[in-house]
Design an enzyme around this catalytic site. Structure first.
Site, PDB file in Angstrom:
ATOM      1  N   GLY A  32       0.865  -0.789  -0.134  1.00 30.36           N
ATOM      2  CA  GLY A  32      -0.231   0.477  -0.412  1.00 30.36           C
ATOM      3  C   GLY A  32       0.995   1.508  -0.190  1.00 30.36           C
ATOM      4  O   GLY A  32       0.607   2.431   0.557  1.00 30.36           O
ATOM      5  N   ASN A  40       1.514   2.637  -2.571  1.00 30.16           N
ATOM      6  CA  ASN A  40       0.531   3.737  -3.653  1.00 30.16           C
ATOM      7  C   ASN A  40      -0.761   4.382  -2.732  1.00 30.16           C
ATOM      8  O   ASN A  40      -0.849   6.008  -2.620  1.00 30.16           O
ATOM      9  CB  ASN A  40      -0.299   3.260  -4.627  1.00 30.16           C
ATOM     10  N   ILE A  58      -8.295  -9.593 -10.558  1.00 28.22           N
ATOM     11  CA  ILE A  58      -8.977  -8.750 -12.378  1.00 28.22           C
ATOM     12  C   ILE A  58     -10.526  -8.617 -11.634  1.00 28.22           C
ATOM     13  O   ILE A  58     -11.777  -9.010 -11.481  1.00 28.22           O
ATOM     14  CB  ILE A  58      -8.745  -9.398 -13.492  1.00 28.22           C
ATOM     15  N   ASN A  80      -6.733   2.948 -12.293  1.00 25.81           N
ATOM     16  CA  ASN A  80      -5.018   1.484 -11.777  1.00 25.81           C
ATOM     17  C   ASN A  80      -4.162   1.754 -12.315  1.00 25.81           C
ATOM     18  O   ASN A  80      -4.274   2.873 -12.921  1.00 25.81           O
ATOM     19  CB  ASN A  80      -5.657   0.118 -12.916  1.00 25.81           C
ATOM     20  N   HIS A 122      -0.431   0.953 -13.521  1.00 27.40           N
ATOM     21  CA  HIS A 122       0.191  -0.372 -13.333  1.00 27.40           C
ATOM     22  C   HIS A 122       1.494   0.551 -14.148  1.00 27.40           C
ATOM     23  O   HIS A 122       2.168   1.541 -14.178  1.00 27.40           O
ATOM     24  CB  HIS A 122      -0.541  -0.651 -15.181  1.00 27.40           C
TER      25      HIS A 122
HETATM   26  C1  GRF Z   1       2.798  -1.067  -7.759  1.00 29.45           C
HETATM   27  O1  GRF Z   1       3.944  -1.140  -8.538  1.00 29.45           O
HETATM   28  C2  GRF Z   1       1.599  -0.892  -8.793  1.00 29.45           C
HETATM   29  O2  GRF Z   1       2.267  -0.155 -10.118  1.00 29.45           O
HETATM   30  C3  GRF Z   1       0.882  -1.934  -8.733  1.00 29.45           C
HETATM   31  O3  GRF Z   1       0.847  -3.174  -8.349  1.00 29.45           O
HETATM   32  C4  GRF Z   1       2.474  -2.404  -7.216  1.00 29.45           C
HETATM   33  C5  GRF Z   1       1.658  -1.847  -5.525  1.00 29.45           C
HETATM   34  O4  GRF Z   1       2.135  -1.418  -4.498  1.00 29.45           O
HETATM   35  N1  GRF Z   1      -0.332  -2.119  -9.500  1.00 29.45           N
HETATM   36  P1  GRF Z   1       2.147  -0.662  -3.434  1.00 29.45           P
HETATM   37  O5  GRF Z   1       0.810  -1.845  -2.535  1.00 29.45           O
HETATM   38  O6  GRF Z   1       1.245   0.199  -3.535  1.00 29.45           O
HETATM   39  O7  GRF Z   1       3.232  -0.399  -2.553  1.00 29.45           O
END
Ligand code: GRF
Length: 211
Positions: free
Chosen positions: A18, A20, A97, A112, A114
């Site tokens: 987490g 992000n 998904i 999302n 990526h």
């Molecule tokens: C990130 O690299 C994102 O792009 C991918 O999963 C990872 C999640 O990282 N979908 P975090 O849990 O937010 O640290």
């Protein structure tokens, strides 16, 4: 303040550590995003994302996947989402998904992130370290990240924000992932900020950013 001024209600779906999510929490707390995160939902009981949510007074919801088909799971997810009345849903390291059950209910309201420059290195099987390994094995000189709206195909919907990083001599999947992740945090906050300011117009698969 009228109900209209309340700002956006954001629900984040996350399966992992987490970071992000944390970038979004920090941006919301700084007031950089006109909205608040009302819940974090996970398919993993031990996801650190749930701990981050709790620490910031955000509802943390675990929906166990065991014994459920994807459709059964998403019907429960949909019911849970309805409780929170989100105006925006963010997939931040969400490892499932989404089925059309959820996608159709929130068209152009699910984002999302990526860790590659789509449409390269995306789609089924391209997740986590595999993405960065594939980028290195292909010999790419740049990589980056993409924030996009979610449609019925994996890693396919209209692109909102992309950010690049160089691929450096001697990079490993880990060092590249780290460089990309720093840009992910910026890109995701930027995309959510623009959405919450009402500045994203989706025309087919083109996302226009209005001034
Ligand atoms: C990130 O690299 C994102 O792009 C991918 O999963 C990872 C999640 O990282 N979908 P975090 O849990 O937010 O640290």
């Amino acid at each position: 303040m009228s109900a209209m001024d309340e700002g956006h209600r954001i629900v984040v779906l996350a399966s992992g550590r987490g970071t992000n999510l944390q970038a979004l929490i920090d941006a919301a707390e700084r007031g950089d995003i006109k909205g608040r995160i009302v819940a974090v939902i996970s398919d993993r009981k031990k996801a650190f994302a749930l701990e981050r949510a709790k620490k910031h007074g955000i509802d943390a919801v675990y929906i166990p996947p065991k014994g459920k088909t994807r459709e059964e799971y998403d019907r429960i997810l949909l019911k849970t989402l309805e409780r929170y009345r989100p105006t925006l849903i963010v997939l931040a390291g969400y490892m499932r998904i989404l089925t059309p059950i959820v996608v159709r209910a929130y068209r152009n309201r699910i984002m999302n992130i990526h860790p590659a420059l789509l449409p390269s290195f995306g789609g089924k099987g391209y997740y986590g370290e595999r993405v960065h390994r594939a980028v290195l094995e292909y010999g790419c000189k740049v990589s980056g990240c993409t924030v996009h709206f979610v449609d019925e195909e994996v890693d396919h919907g209209p692109i909102i924000v992309q950010r690049c990083v160089p691929v450096l001599e001697g990079d490993t999947p880990e060092t590249l992932a780290e460089r990309v992740l720093a840009e992910e945090h910026r890109a995701l906050v930027e995309a959510v900020r623009l959405f919450c300011e009402g500045r994203l117009r989706v025309e087919g698969r083109i996302v226009r950013i209005v001034r």
